[in-house]
Scaffold this active site. Structure first.
Site, mmCIF file in Angstrom:
data_model
loop_
_atom_site.group_PDB
_atom_site.id
_atom_site.type_symbol
_atom_site.label_atom_id
_atom_site.label_comp_id
_atom_site.label_asym_id
_atom_site.label_seq_id
_atom_site.Cartn_x
_atom_site.Cartn_y
_atom_site.Cartn_z
ATOM 1 C CG HIS A 1 -18.133 -26.911 -39.788
ATOM 2 N ND1 HIS A 1 -18.909 -28.001 -39.314
ATOM 3 C CD2 HIS A 1 -16.806 -26.913 -39.067
ATOM 4 C CE1 HIS A 1 -18.259 -28.660 -38.391
ATOM 5 N NE2 HIS A 1 -16.994 -27.948 -38.321
ATOM 6 C CG HIS B 1 -15.855 -25.861 -33.252
ATOM 7 N ND1 HIS B 1 -16.968 -25.986 -33.958
ATOM 8 C CD2 HIS B 1 -14.858 -26.461 -34.259
ATOM 9 C CE1 HIS B 1 -16.891 -26.478 -35.277
ATOM 10 N NE2 HIS B 1 -15.689 -26.888 -35.371
ATOM 11 C CG HIS C 1 -9.306 -29.480 -41.498
ATOM 12 N ND1 HIS C 1 -10.229 -30.269 -41.643
ATOM 13 C CD2 HIS C 1 -9.470 -28.761 -40.267
ATOM 14 C CE1 HIS C 1 -10.942 -30.216 -40.596
ATOM 15 N NE2 HIS C 1 -10.909 -29.169 -39.987
ATOM 16 C CD GLU D 1 -14.079 -30.940 -38.214
ATOM 17 O OE1 GLU D 1 -13.926 -30.066 -37.202
ATOM 18 O OE2 GLU D 1 -14.324 -30.412 -39.434
#
Length: 288
Positions: free
Chosen positions: A12, A59, A197, A244
């Protein structure tokens, strides 16, 4: 009864949403990524559910670092796209399903999972980017998302975060909850976030293609073993934000084979780097 018919997995990345919103999807940098979702958009039209249970991480939008629930379920009738500092994304308001959401909360809490009940919140790119990737661009003034959404936020931002094992078990509890809802609903469960990431420090920009694809193989073939991957492996091999991926285990835990049914069909699998500084993974599994 309600039934989970499929699970969808996708990264996402916020820059994906920006590329869509700014009309950049056909630029050379972005075109290969969006081409990987062409099949998915058609599949979505052919297999439109009544409700999507969408697992994502907030977030620091709905929840600041002052209050961080480990697992939070949205029970509202609708959710506004959040302003994350540069204005809200130009996408439709997300329509909820309070009845099913409340039923899932009741059932899952009675199965000994502590959930935070959220009756009002805005939803950020973690939720709206997957909707855009799977459903295509939508005009917020004239279009609606083609299904209702139950947002399920997981803390993978601030340690301590839940283990993959706990997320996998939670998926099993969610499946049981959905199947005990006394209405004939087609439900999909989506796991979002990842893949490898890291956004800060000496390893910022880390991508680990081999690890990502091996993890996807294992998620398909042996999800119970994938659930045992420890946090330190995610951090070491997939970067600090690679954690995640435990959210994908919630969706995988809700599939039929985990409960003694047949193995799901892999309808689509896609992997691409880079999207901004993130590896993008995507997969669709159908219950047989």
């Amino acid at each position: 009864m309600a039934k989970i018919t499929a699970s969808v997995y996708t990264s996402h990345v916020p820059a994906i949403g920006a590329a869509m919103d700014l009309g950049k999807t056909q630029e050379p940098y972005w075109q290969p990524l969006f081409a990987g979702y062409d099949y998915s958009k058609q599949w979505m039209k052919d297999n439109t559910p009544d409700v999507v249970f969408l697992v994502y991480n907030d977030h620091a939008t709905a929840f600041s670092l002052e209050m961080i629930p480990t697992f939070a379920i949205g029970t509202a009738a609708q959710y506004q796209p959040a302003d994350e500092g540069w204005g809200a994304r130009p996408v439709p308001v997300v329509q909820g399903h309070p009845e099913l959401a409340s039923h899932i909360a009741q059932s899952v809490i009675q199965q000994d999972f502590d959930l935070t009940i959220v009756n009002k919140m805005d939803v950020d790119h973690g939720l709206t980017v997957p909707l855009s990737l799977m459903c295509g661009e939508k005009n917020p003034k004239t279009d609606k998302w083609p299904f209702k959404v139950i947002p399920f936020a997981v803390n993978v931002v601030q340690y301590p975060v839940p283990s993959g094992r706990r997320c996998f078990q939670l998926g099993q509890a969610i499946r049981k909850a959905v199947e005990s809802f006394d209405e004939n609903l087609n439900v999909q469960i989506w796991g979002t976030g990842g893949m490898t990431h890291q956004l800060q420090g000496p390893r910022a920009g880390l991508i680990n293609k081999d690890w990502d694809n091996a993890w996807l193989d294992k998620l398909i073939d042996d999800p119970a073993a994938t659930a045992q991957v420890p946090h330190i492996e995610y951090v070491r091999e997939a970067g600090s934000e690679g954690i995640e991926l435990v959210m994908w285990l919630i969706a995988r835990g809700a599939m039929a084979d985990v409960h003694g049914g047949p193995k799901p069909k892999v309808k689509h699998r896609f992997y691409h780097v880079p999207a901004s500084n993130t590896a993008v993974g995507h997969m669709i599994l159908e219950n047989s």
